[in-house]
Write a protein that holds these residues in place. Structure first.
Motif, PDB file in Angstrom:
ATOM      1  N   PHE A  35      -6.473  12.021   2.872  1.00  0.00           N
ATOM      2  CA  PHE A  35      -5.393  10.914   2.415  1.00  0.00           C
ATOM      3  C   PHE A  35      -6.139   9.945   1.321  1.00  0.00           C
ATOM      4  O   PHE A  35      -7.451   9.951   1.232  1.00  0.00           O
ATOM      5  CB  PHE A  35      -4.689  10.292   3.136  1.00  0.00           C
ATOM      6  CG  PHE A  35      -5.507   9.303   4.047  1.00  0.00           C
ATOM      7  CD1 PHE A  35      -5.715   7.732   3.452  1.00  0.00           C
ATOM      8  CD2 PHE A  35      -6.227   9.374   5.231  1.00  0.00           C
ATOM      9  CE1 PHE A  35      -6.551   6.891   4.010  1.00  0.00           C
ATOM     10  CE2 PHE A  35      -7.062   8.327   5.856  1.00  0.00           C
ATOM     11  CZ  PHE A  35      -7.069   7.378   5.279  1.00  0.00           C
ATOM     12  N   SER A  36      -5.323   9.549   0.515  1.00  0.00           N
ATOM     13  CA  SER A  36      -5.932   8.324  -0.572  1.00  0.00           C
ATOM     14  C   SER A  36      -4.878   7.489  -0.766  1.00  0.00           C
ATOM     15  O   SER A  36      -3.445   7.744  -0.436  1.00  0.00           O
ATOM     16  CB  SER A  36      -6.090   9.210  -1.772  1.00  0.00           C
ATOM     17  OG  SER A  36      -6.487   8.041  -2.969  1.00  0.00           O
ATOM     18  N   THR A  37      -5.255   6.084  -0.783  1.00  0.00           N
ATOM     19  CA  THR A  37      -4.345   5.112  -1.063  1.00  0.00           C
ATOM     20  C   THR A  37      -4.258   4.283  -2.195  1.00  0.00           C
ATOM     21  O   THR A  37      -5.424   4.430  -2.715  1.00  0.00           O
ATOM     22  CB  THR A  37      -4.450   4.174   0.644  1.00  0.00           C
ATOM     23  OG1 THR A  37      -5.789   3.531   0.208  1.00  0.00           O
ATOM     24  CG2 THR A  37      -4.130   4.818   1.613  1.00  0.00           C
ATOM     25  N   ARG A  38      -3.420   3.434  -2.456  1.00  0.00           N
ATOM     26  CA  ARG A  38      -3.591   2.467  -3.390  1.00  0.00           C
ATOM     27  C   ARG A  38      -2.791   1.206  -3.086  1.00  0.00           C
ATOM     28  O   ARG A  38      -1.584   1.195  -2.682  1.00  0.00           O
ATOM     29  CB  ARG A  38      -2.811   3.024  -4.760  1.00  0.00           C
ATOM     30  CG  ARG A  38      -2.874   1.899  -5.900  1.00  0.00           C
ATOM     31  CD  ARG A  38      -2.541   2.564  -7.324  1.00  0.00           C
ATOM     32  NE  ARG A  38      -3.103   3.947  -7.649  1.00  0.00           N
ATOM     33  CZ  ARG A  38      -2.687   4.682  -8.617  1.00  0.00           C
ATOM     34  NH1 ARG A  38      -1.756   4.284  -9.316  1.00  0.00           N
ATOM     35  NH2 ARG A  38      -3.366   5.668  -8.816  1.00  0.00           N
ATOM     36  N   THR A  39      -3.897   0.107  -3.189  1.00  0.00           N
ATOM     37  CA  THR A  39      -3.043  -1.106  -2.764  1.00  0.00           C
ATOM     38  C   THR A  39      -2.929  -1.936  -3.808  1.00  0.00           C
ATOM     39  O   THR A  39      -4.168  -2.118  -4.860  1.00  0.00           O
ATOM     40  CB  THR A  39      -3.912  -1.746  -1.564  1.00  0.00           C
ATOM     41  OG1 THR A  39      -3.922  -0.976  -0.500  1.00  0.00           O
ATOM     42  CG2 THR A  39      -3.571  -3.129  -1.215  1.00  0.00           C
ATOM     43  N   THR A  40      -1.704  -2.702  -4.190  1.00  0.00           N
ATOM     44  CA  THR A  40      -1.496  -3.681  -5.109  1.00  0.00           C
ATOM     45  C   THR A  40      -1.267  -4.996  -4.639  1.00  0.00           C
ATOM     46  O   THR A  40      -0.755  -5.278  -3.637  1.00  0.00           O
ATOM     47  CB  THR A  40      -0.484  -2.940  -5.718  1.00  0.00           C
ATOM     48  OG1 THR A  40      -0.601  -1.790  -6.227  1.00  0.00           O
ATOM     49  CG2 THR A  40      -0.009  -3.851  -7.176  1.00  0.00           C
ATOM     50  N   ILE A  41      -1.752  -5.991  -5.373  1.00  0.00           N
ATOM     51  CA  ILE A  41      -1.287  -7.538  -5.176  1.00  0.00           C
ATOM     52  C   ILE A  41      -0.487  -7.705  -6.360  1.00  0.00           C
ATOM     53  O   ILE A  41      -1.181  -7.556  -7.491  1.00  0.00           O
ATOM     54  CB  ILE A  41      -2.629  -8.530  -5.162  1.00  0.00           C
ATOM     55  CG1 ILE A  41      -3.180  -7.725  -3.567  1.00  0.00           C
ATOM     56  CG2 ILE A  41      -2.213  -9.657  -4.962  1.00  0.00           C
ATOM     57  CD1 ILE A  41      -4.283  -8.714  -3.212  1.00  0.00           C
ATOM     58  N   LEU A  42       0.416  -8.519  -6.204  1.00  0.00           N
ATOM     59  CA  LEU A  42       1.297  -9.107  -7.182  1.00  0.00           C
ATOM     60  C   LEU A  42       1.518 -10.710  -7.032  1.00  0.00           C
ATOM     61  O   LEU A  42       1.815 -11.302  -5.861  1.00  0.00           O
ATOM     62  CB  LEU A  42       2.770  -8.547  -7.136  1.00  0.00           C
ATOM     63  CG  LEU A  42       3.861  -9.172  -8.122  1.00  0.00           C
ATOM     64  CD1 LEU A  42       3.462  -8.757  -9.381  1.00  0.00           C
ATOM     65  CD2 LEU A  42       5.277  -8.577  -7.384  1.00  0.00           C
ATOM     66  N   THR A  76       0.803  -1.143   0.063  1.00  0.00           N
ATOM     67  CA  THR A  76       0.013  -0.069  -0.031  1.00  0.00           C
ATOM     68  C   THR A  76       0.891   1.082  -0.224  1.00  0.00           C
ATOM     69  O   THR A  76       2.028   1.339   0.683  1.00  0.00           O
ATOM     70  CB  THR A  76      -0.670  -0.117   1.203  1.00  0.00           C
ATOM     71  OG1 THR A  76      -1.862  -0.885   1.289  1.00  0.00           O
ATOM     72  CG2 THR A  76      -1.726   1.161   1.420  1.00  0.00           C
ATOM     73  N   VAL A  77       0.609   2.125  -0.747  1.00  0.00           N
ATOM     74  CA  VAL A  77       1.226   3.359  -0.655  1.00  0.00           C
ATOM     75  C   VAL A  77       0.133   4.650  -0.628  1.00  0.00           C
ATOM     76  O   VAL A  77      -0.949   4.396  -0.868  1.00  0.00           O
ATOM     77  CB  VAL A  77       2.035   3.701  -1.928  1.00  0.00           C
ATOM     78  CG1 VAL A  77       3.120   2.461  -2.456  1.00  0.00           C
ATOM     79  CG2 VAL A  77       1.155   3.913  -3.145  1.00  0.00           C
ATOM     80  N   PHE A  78       0.821   5.711   0.235  1.00  0.00           N
ATOM     81  CA  PHE A  78      -0.211   7.099  -0.003  1.00  0.00           C
ATOM     82  C   PHE A  78       0.094   7.545  -1.208  1.00  0.00           C
ATOM     83  O   PHE A  78       0.994   8.175  -1.754  1.00  0.00           O
ATOM     84  CB  PHE A  78       0.404   7.974   1.117  1.00  0.00           C
ATOM     85  CG  PHE A  78      -0.114   7.479   2.438  1.00  0.00           C
ATOM     86  CD1 PHE A  78      -1.289   7.245   2.816  1.00  0.00           C
ATOM     87  CD2 PHE A  78       0.958   6.982   3.548  1.00  0.00           C
ATOM     88  CE1 PHE A  78      -1.515   7.180   4.024  1.00  0.00           C
ATOM     89  CE2 PHE A  78       0.544   6.849   4.687  1.00  0.00           C
ATOM     90  CZ  PHE A  78      -0.885   6.859   5.050  1.00  0.00           C
ATOM     91  N   VAL A  79      -0.959   8.040  -2.214  1.00  0.00           N
ATOM     92  CA  VAL A  79      -0.948   8.868  -3.396  1.00  0.00           C
ATOM     93  C   VAL A  79      -1.637   9.985  -2.965  1.00  0.00           C
ATOM     94  O   VAL A  79      -1.482  11.102  -3.972  1.00  0.00           O
ATOM     95  CB  VAL A  79      -1.589   8.123  -4.345  1.00  0.00           C
ATOM     96  CG1 VAL A  79      -1.294   6.866  -4.617  1.00  0.00           C
ATOM     97  CG2 VAL A  79      -3.098   7.866  -4.118  1.00  0.00           C
ATOM     98  N   GLY A  80      -2.037  10.503  -1.684  1.00  0.00           N
ATOM     99  CA  GLY A  80      -2.417  11.885  -1.597  1.00  0.00           C
ATOM    100  C   GLY A  80      -2.470  11.715  -0.023  1.00  0.00           C
ATOM    101  O   GLY A  80      -2.916  10.847   0.702  1.00  0.00           O
TER     102      GLY A  80
END
Length: 340
Positions: free
Chosen positions: A166-173, A153-157
């Motif tokens: 705040f805004s997050t983006r979570t990725t699965i690989l 997860t990263v903060f994109v805002g």
């Protein structure tokens, strides 16, 4: 004393200070090359760190927060003796987790004008397998028990969970196919039994049960929810309210999490709780300080988590059943994983 003599004395004093500074730097560099401890941090030495258990038991691998040339590098100690001399090695990570010989290292890339960030997938010897550019500031990372799935997860805002801006983006690989699910906000959401979609949804803090099922936090409408996720069918379903940064116990029966408690300061609102997934009963741990972390289960009884310190953070432990008292696990440490 003439002006010229005063000037000569001044130059001599400056030369002495410069020489002393250079000697200090060289001495520190020599100590660093020899693997000796530098500074006032925990004892450490340079050496090989792997994502394999020690011959005589599990190890704790984490981001070293000791000030000096090795700050942010990965460090390892026996889980049974976390105060032992730690072995420290590259790479440097802001966030880290590992399981079954797979590691995920979220890194800063320092530029002239600004920093950028990347996710690096590591093998058991900390060699890079793949890397991915990140859209924001790293905040959470987890690996599934098999090592086949990685989430971050990263903060994109914004840069903190404490407020609402705040805004997050979570990725699965998937590390077996290198298939990337870049943003879990595209999943189909069921909220309180009904299909739900909203522009303000944020998802963060994945914790894996297996290579299909996981738990995470969904924030929407000013509330946070524990969600059960399916990485194959791309679905999320709410289970419980006021849950942030869940962490699934090794036996799969409980989730540790940070909970906002009414009456606490806006910038320090969280206490550490444990949720029984069968009964949905909550248990408050005896940690009464603000915990802004995704806790780690050292075993089925004990939680580890980060708290602020002079070095940045220390790792602490507390029993998961609401008994006992908090205890220092490892000074100058963050973002740990248990390697068994």
């Amino acid at each position: 004393m003439t002006f010229g003599r005063r000037l000569l004395v001044l130059f001599a004093a400056v030369a002495v200070l410069v020489a002393a500074g250079a000697w200090t730097v060289l001495r520190a560099g020599h100590a660093s090359r020899d693997g000796d401890r530098t500074g006032d941090g925990p004892p450490a030495r340079a050496g090989a760190v792997t994502l394999r258990p020690y011959a005589d038991g599990a190890q704790l691998v984490f981001r070293s927060m000791t000030w000096g040339s090795r700050r942010d590098h990965l460090a390892a100690v026996p889980l049974a003796d976390p105060t032992a001399t730690r072995t420290v090695a590259a790479p440097a990570c802001l966030r880290f987790h590992a399981a079954a010989g797979t590691g995920i290292c979220l890194q800063a890339v320092h530029g002239v004008l600004e920093d950028t960030y990347r996710a690096v997938v590591l093998d058991a010897d900390l060699h890079e397998r793949r890397r991915y550019d990140l859209a924001g500031i790293p905040t959470r990372a987890r690996v599934s028990p098999s090592g086949h799935l990685v989430a971050w997860t990263v903060f994109v805002g914004g840069d903190s969970y404490a407020g609402t801006d705040f805004s997050t983006r979570t990725t699965i690989l998937d590390t077996t196919t290198w298939t990337l699910q870049e943003n879990l906000e595209g999943y189909a959401v069921t909220l309180d039994g009904k299909p739900y979609r909203a522009a303000d949804s944020n998802i963060w803090g994945v914790t894996f049960a297996d290579d299909e099922h996981f738990y995470a936090t969904l924030a929407t409408g000013g509330k946070t929810h524990l969600v059960a996720g399916d990485a194959v069918h791309h679905t999320l379903a709410t289970l419980h309210d006021n849950v942030e940064c869940p962490s699934l116990s090794p036996d799969g029966t409980r989730v540790a999490y940070k909970k906002r408690v009414p009456g606490l300061p806006e910038d320090a609102p969280w206490r550490l709780y444990v949720l029984d997934l069968k009964t949905m009963a909550e248990t408050a741990t005896t940690e009464d300080r603000n915990v802004d972390d995704q806790a780690l289960w050292l075993d089925d009884r004990t939680l580890a988590y980060a708290l602020p310190s002079d070095d940045g953070t220390d790792l602490w432990t507390v029993p998961a059943d609401g008994t006992g008292t908090p205890a220092l696990l490892a000074a100058a440490a963050l973002a740990a994983a248990v390697v068994r």
